[in-house]
Design a protein around this motif. Sequence first.
Motif, mmCIF file in Angstrom:
data_model
loop_
_atom_site.group_PDB
_atom_site.id
_atom_site.type_symbol
_atom_site.label_atom_id
_atom_site.label_comp_id
_atom_site.label_asym_id
_atom_site.label_seq_id
_atom_site.Cartn_x
_atom_site.Cartn_y
_atom_site.Cartn_z
ATOM 1 N N VAL A 74 -41.307 -36.552 -67.247
ATOM 2 C CA VAL A 74 -40.115 -36.698 -67.196
ATOM 3 C C VAL A 74 -39.774 -37.718 -66.194
ATOM 4 N N GLU A 75 -40.206 -37.294 -64.789
ATOM 5 C CA GLU A 75 -40.285 -38.112 -63.693
ATOM 6 C C GLU A 75 -40.839 -39.661 -63.741
ATOM 7 N N ALA A 76 -41.818 -39.570 -64.560
ATOM 8 C CA ALA A 76 -42.663 -41.024 -64.789
ATOM 9 C C ALA A 76 -41.602 -41.932 -65.360
ATOM 10 N N THR A 77 -40.818 -41.494 -66.343
ATOM 11 C CA THR A 77 -40.091 -42.423 -66.929
ATOM 12 C C THR A 77 -38.713 -42.502 -66.325
ATOM 13 N N ASP A 78 -38.306 -42.056 -65.370
ATOM 14 C CA ASP A 78 -37.074 -42.061 -64.619
ATOM 15 C C ASP A 78 -37.040 -42.905 -63.666
ATOM 16 N N SER A 79 -35.895 -43.303 -62.807
ATOM 17 C CA SER A 79 -35.995 -44.019 -61.624
ATOM 18 C C SER A 79 -34.722 -43.757 -60.978
ATOM 19 N N GLY A 80 -34.429 -44.408 -59.654
ATOM 20 C CA GLY A 80 -33.254 -44.478 -59.051
ATOM 21 C C GLY A 80 -33.124 -43.376 -58.242
ATOM 22 N N GLY A 81 -34.011 -42.247 -57.731
ATOM 23 C CA GLY A 81 -34.043 -41.359 -56.957
ATOM 24 C C GLY A 81 -35.183 -40.662 -56.788
ATOM 25 N N TYR A 82 -35.172 -39.411 -56.663
ATOM 26 C CA TYR A 82 -36.412 -38.341 -56.445
ATOM 27 C C TYR A 82 -36.474 -37.334 -57.468
ATOM 28 N N GLY A 83 -37.835 -36.840 -57.421
ATOM 29 C CA GLY A 83 -37.986 -35.473 -58.399
ATOM 30 C C GLY A 83 -38.540 -34.592 -57.260
ATOM 31 N N LEU A 84 -38.354 -33.243 -57.837
ATOM 32 C CA LEU A 84 -38.814 -32.337 -56.916
ATOM 33 C C LEU A 84 -39.163 -30.872 -57.828
ATOM 34 N N ASP A 138 -41.755 -42.467 -49.840
ATOM 35 C CA ASP A 138 -41.847 -42.215 -51.479
ATOM 36 C C ASP A 138 -42.289 -40.793 -51.714
ATOM 37 N N VAL A 139 -43.222 -40.360 -50.678
ATOM 38 C CA VAL A 139 -43.326 -38.780 -51.203
ATOM 39 C C VAL A 139 -43.279 -37.995 -49.855
ATOM 40 N N LEU A 140 -42.718 -37.222 -49.932
ATOM 41 C CA LEU A 140 -42.568 -35.884 -48.716
ATOM 42 C C LEU A 140 -43.193 -34.688 -49.261
ATOM 43 N N SER A 141 -44.324 -34.397 -48.635
ATOM 44 C CA SER A 141 -45.133 -33.045 -48.874
ATOM 45 C C SER A 141 -44.785 -31.991 -47.687
ATOM 46 N N ALA A 142 -44.100 -30.830 -48.180
ATOM 47 C CA ALA A 142 -43.730 -29.877 -47.085
ATOM 48 C C ALA A 142 -44.371 -28.647 -47.503
ATOM 49 N N PRO A 143 -44.953 -27.897 -46.407
ATOM 50 C CA PRO A 143 -45.505 -26.679 -46.587
ATOM 51 C C PRO A 143 -44.702 -25.417 -47.199
ATOM 52 N N LEU A 144 -45.559 -24.784 -47.923
ATOM 53 C CA LEU A 144 -44.772 -23.248 -48.503
ATOM 54 C C LEU A 144 -45.150 -22.078 -47.410
ATOM 55 N N THR A 155 -23.723 -33.341 -53.282
ATOM 56 C CA THR A 155 -23.998 -34.469 -52.742
ATOM 57 C C THR A 155 -24.064 -35.696 -53.434
ATOM 58 N N THR A 156 -23.453 -36.696 -53.300
ATOM 59 C CA THR A 156 -23.514 -37.844 -54.271
ATOM 60 C C THR A 156 -24.660 -38.853 -53.575
ATOM 61 N N GLY A 157 -24.989 -40.012 -54.490
ATOM 62 C CA GLY A 157 -25.968 -41.005 -53.994
ATOM 63 C C GLY A 157 -27.062 -41.126 -55.122
ATOM 64 N N PRO A 158 -28.098 -41.446 -54.425
ATOM 65 C CA PRO A 158 -29.201 -41.239 -55.562
ATOM 66 C C PRO A 158 -29.560 -39.864 -56.022
ATOM 67 N N LYS A 159 -30.189 -40.056 -57.466
ATOM 68 C CA LYS A 159 -30.218 -38.648 -58.331
ATOM 69 C C LYS A 159 -31.612 -38.029 -57.679
ATOM 70 N N LEU A 160 -31.283 -36.674 -57.651
ATOM 71 C CA LEU A 160 -32.557 -35.440 -57.520
ATOM 72 C C LEU A 160 -32.723 -34.826 -58.587
ATOM 73 N N LEU A 161 -33.883 -35.053 -59.276
ATOM 74 C CA LEU A 161 -34.198 -34.358 -60.331
ATOM 75 C C LEU A 161 -35.054 -33.072 -59.959
ATOM 76 N N LEU A 162 -34.522 -31.949 -60.094
ATOM 77 C CA LEU A 162 -35.162 -30.542 -59.850
ATOM 78 C C LEU A 162 -35.769 -29.874 -61.111
#
Length: 637
Positions: free
Chosen positions: A84-94, A122-128, A2-9
Amino acid sequence: MTTGPKLLLSAFAAQPRSSFLEWLAYHRAIGATDVLLFTDRRQSGKQPLFDALAAAGAVRVTPVAVDPDMKEEIHNSALRAAAVEATDSGGYGLYLGADEYFCILNTSKSVQSLMRSSGGADVLSAPLQVAGMAEGQDSGAILFTERPTAAVTADAPLRSVVRLGLFAARNPEVPTGPAQGKAALNWVNGDGTPMAEPHSRLTWTNDAGARGASKAAILKIPAPSVEAYLLHTATLPEKQHPDADTLIAWLETQRAITGEGPDLTPRMADTARELDSLMALPGVAEAQEALCAEERATLERLRTGGGDMARVLGAVGAKAPPLAPKTKAQPPVTPVAETAEITPDAEPDPRPEAPAALPPWFAEIHTGGDTEGFYTRLKNHAVVGILRDQARLVISFDNLSNVNDLSPEREPWAYKFVRDNGWSHMAVMARRKDWFRCPQLIAHLEKLAADGVFAGFDKVVLTGTSMGGFAALAFASLAPGATVISFNPQTTLDETLVPWEKRFGMGRARDWTLAHSDCAFEIDEVEKAFVLYDPFFEPDRRHVDRLEGDNVIRLKTWCSGHFSPVFLRRAGLLKPLMQHALDDTLTPDVFYKMYRDRRFLPWYRKALQTNLQERGHDKLARIVSPAFRKLKRQAAE
């Protein structure tokens, strides 16, 4: 992809498993554009699969010093990912474990579109949810099998997608600390509905609504098959191998899991395409085949070698593993990943023997650690700094019982709690019962304040109990605007000021003409000073009566005596109390609502009876036990 905003996993894997390629392909199929993989630096250059993926740009491999207790790595790597997430932008971290799959359960095609469909969260928290092992399931591909069963609990852990650049820290569940540059957060659950405020794990502990899962959930697959789990245990050092009885009990528990888990099969085609793409990268197919061959050989050796492993296979009725995947697009054996967190006592403990290990706090800050810090050894004290997060600093002081522990394994007071929240920690550790009346220590703390160490944090909290509670108040003037959490403190042991104090002879003999010797004159500039004490215990009450000011918040722990932290811990209230205080959500109303649970503690019943008898209320004392039993019956109904 998928293209678009980044997702840092981000994830941690001590060593490659054949399942990793499938995990990577699946998450690329749902939008992962950047994959940050933390690995054991001792294995650097010895992991062909990871090396090939890194060389092709499919992952970023970061070798790190691994904690001797492998279970700690899910916390440590979450902190690394947050930096790493704190210094990045333009998408989401997981951040996920390498056996955890983010499941999109609505029509969204990617995690990025899921966030858009959740109101630009801004944040989505899902159960495990923890997957079980289906009867007859072999050790082959997991995404291409029937829908797994899964254990779903009301207090399930969370995993969170977080907007990049918004938070300075996170733990495996949620981001922590204040948001950077944003006052109002759009924080939603797995249903896409707003999470209750204040935003903290404590708020959501008993809130079933926090664990909505109609849009997203996390499926954890710690043991898709018996063989896969035995393969995992076989790769551990020999001394860490659980015995056969322990293995059988755990596997049977896993196979008994019921409940319908999230369905991964709708992503089958996209995952297969991503897997083909990964296998076409230089060196990946060869490294994957070598890894699969090694695992097949290990499984065959377990099946035919007799001994404990053969007994386990026979007891749980495991099937023989397939010898090879049929096509290169078919994901291979899926063993359990290193970062599995099932239930606290369910999985056999794989931690290594610890005699030669560094103390956990020192492992963080020594030259091989990943956290900036310092250790200053003074004549009678030591000052430890673990600088994890610029948002919050907790300063803790030892109590009397810590003084007698001179072992290398000694931990600072409240170390694990502070570490698990990802906050910075400065601990003052004592080796004598001196109430921190030492000119060298006082000068050192004053210099830290003058050098701006404390002012460099957004929030400072000082805490301790008894002798440590005194110090938390006495040194609070070094950090104007701080919060103090002080349990059962003395305000001074200067006999001219408190002639009625006859306890603590060693403390009273110290030099009370030194600076910071009377707490009553040290707390004018603190924001809040929470002081916990038992009003029925006269010596502590008289000290607390000496503290004045609107910023002094007295929290009464009736019937706890001089042991408020121990009392609160046994009632299950100490961590929630500290979490509220550090999240800036602690108020008297919040505290006393929590403190009602003390009624179920036998300690409270006995102390209340004794107190009533000492005050001449024998009739009331006699009805305490029947009332206590009635409460317990009502709670059980």
